[in-house]
Design an enzyme around this catalytic site. Structure first.
Site, PDB file in Angstrom:
ATOM      1  N   THR A   1    -108.173   9.794  12.957  1.00  0.00           N
ATOM      2  CA  THR A   1    -109.313   8.870  12.287  1.00  0.00           C
ATOM      3  C   THR A   1    -110.434   8.568  13.216  1.00  0.00           C
ATOM      4  O   THR A   1    -111.458   7.754  12.845  1.00  0.00           O
ATOM      5  CB  THR A   1    -108.501   7.233  12.085  1.00  0.00           C
ATOM      6  OG1 THR A   1    -107.305   6.990  12.002  1.00  0.00           O
ATOM      7  CG2 THR A   1    -109.539   6.435  10.699  1.00  0.00           C
TER       8      THR A   1
ATOM      9  N   GLU B   1    -101.468  10.700  17.733  1.00  0.00           N
ATOM     10  CA  GLU B   1    -102.432  10.530  18.348  1.00  0.00           C
ATOM     11  C   GLU B   1    -102.724   9.600  17.236  1.00  0.00           C
ATOM     12  O   GLU B   1    -102.869   8.619  16.405  1.00  0.00           O
ATOM     13  CB  GLU B   1    -103.210  11.011  16.262  1.00  0.00           C
ATOM     14  CG  GLU B   1    -103.523  11.361  15.444  1.00  0.00           C
ATOM     15  CD  GLU B   1    -103.469  11.330  13.464  1.00  0.00           C
ATOM     16  OE1 GLU B   1    -103.210  11.937  13.482  1.00  0.00           O
ATOM     17  OE2 GLU B   1    -104.655  11.118  13.162  1.00  0.00           O
TER      18      GLU B   1
ATOM     19  N   LYS C   1    -105.455  19.159   7.748  1.00  0.00           N
ATOM     20  CA  LYS C   1    -104.700  17.613   7.606  1.00  0.00           C
ATOM     21  C   LYS C   1    -104.596  18.015   6.225  1.00  0.00           C
ATOM     22  O   LYS C   1    -105.520  17.916   5.648  1.00  0.00           O
ATOM     23  CB  LYS C   1    -105.354  16.671   8.292  1.00  0.00           C
ATOM     24  CG  LYS C   1    -104.675  15.048   7.645  1.00  0.00           C
ATOM     25  CD  LYS C   1    -105.043  14.078   8.471  1.00  0.00           C
ATOM     26  CE  LYS C   1    -104.612  12.924   8.375  1.00  0.00           C
ATOM     27  NZ  LYS C   1    -104.959  11.549   8.825  1.00  0.00           N
TER      28      LYS C   1
ATOM     29  N   ARG D   1    -108.979   3.127  15.032  1.00  0.00           N
ATOM     30  CA  ARG D   1    -109.324   2.540  13.858  1.00  0.00           C
ATOM     31  C   ARG D   1    -109.050   1.114  14.084  1.00  0.00           C
ATOM     32  O   ARG D   1    -109.277  -0.239  14.263  1.00  0.00           O
ATOM     33  CB  ARG D   1    -107.851   2.604  12.993  1.00  0.00           C
ATOM     34  CG  ARG D   1    -107.630   3.374  11.799  1.00  0.00           C
ATOM     35  CD  ARG D   1    -106.473   3.346  11.406  1.00  0.00           C
ATOM     36  NE  ARG D   1    -106.087   5.018  11.098  1.00  0.00           N
ATOM     37  CZ  ARG D   1    -105.393   5.740   9.958  1.00  0.00           C
ATOM     38  NH1 ARG D   1    -104.717   4.121   9.744  1.00  0.00           N
ATOM     39  NH2 ARG D   1    -105.136   6.564   9.846  1.00  0.00           N
TER      40      ARG D   1
END
Ligand code: 3PG
Length: 185
Positions: free
Chosen positions: A60, A32, A120, A36
């Site tokens: 993210t 993943e 999640k 960021r």
């Protein structure tokens, strides 16, 4: 879906090979890659091309713009720290699985309304860990969780033993894989 979802932060595109090779040699066939860092989309595109046997997703992802960039780069799943209806809409249109972060009953109900039943659970350690997952599974038996955040070797097995856990996410997979690779040198 792979059982282990390493949360990958790629600061420089040139680090991609080292990280993905380390994960692969640890038997982890998934990454993943998180939005960021500025090179996230580029790293995803590179990974998709160079590691076709691995499942490469984006993490993210907090808005539709990032989601479009991730999908264009070839991400095959999308993860968010929270739930974004606009990201959900983009993913649904693209036919790509979306795993939003949900920790409360209300958030889980919002996910279900959007047709999402795997979420999640982040940060798993702060929001009650396995005990919270078990409590949430009573009203939501149809929901599967990806606990992430504060998961490590010390507690991964107890999460894995719970049948509502679809997969485990964490940055520790990356740290472990890199350490193992260093040892082999
Ligand atoms: C995430 O965004 O999923 C987290 O940064 C992962 O948490 P961890 O570093 O505790 O595994």
């Amino acid at each position: 879906m792979e059982k282990f979802i390493p949360v990958v932060v790629i600061k420089e595109l040139s680090e991609t090979d080292k990280i993905l090779t380390a994960l692969k040699s640890s038997g982890i066939m998934c990454a993943e890659i998180t939005f960021r860092t500025a090179c996230a989309a580029e790293a995803i595109a590179y990974a998709v091309k160079q590691y076709p046997d691995m499942e490469i997703g984006a993490g993210t992802v907090i808005n539709a713009t990032q989601c479009h960039a991730a999908l264009e780069a070839g991400a095959t799943f999308i993860v968010s720290p929270g739930l974004s209806a606009e990201v959900a809409a983009v993913c649904r249109k693209a036919g790509v699985p979306y795993y939003p972060g949900c920790v409360t009953p209300t958030e889980i109900m919002q996910a279900l309304d959007l047709g999402i039943s795997t979420v999640k659970f982040f940060p798993a350690n702060i929001y009650g860990g396995l005990a919270a997952l078990k409590a949430l599974s009573a009203p939501f038996p149809q929901v599967r969780f990806i606990p992430t955040g504060g998961v490590d070797r010390g507690n991964i097995d107890e999460f894995l033993a719970f049948d509502k856990v679809a997969a485990i996410g964490g940055s520790f997979f990356v740290k472990e894989a890199l350490a193992k690779m260093e040892e082999k040198k």
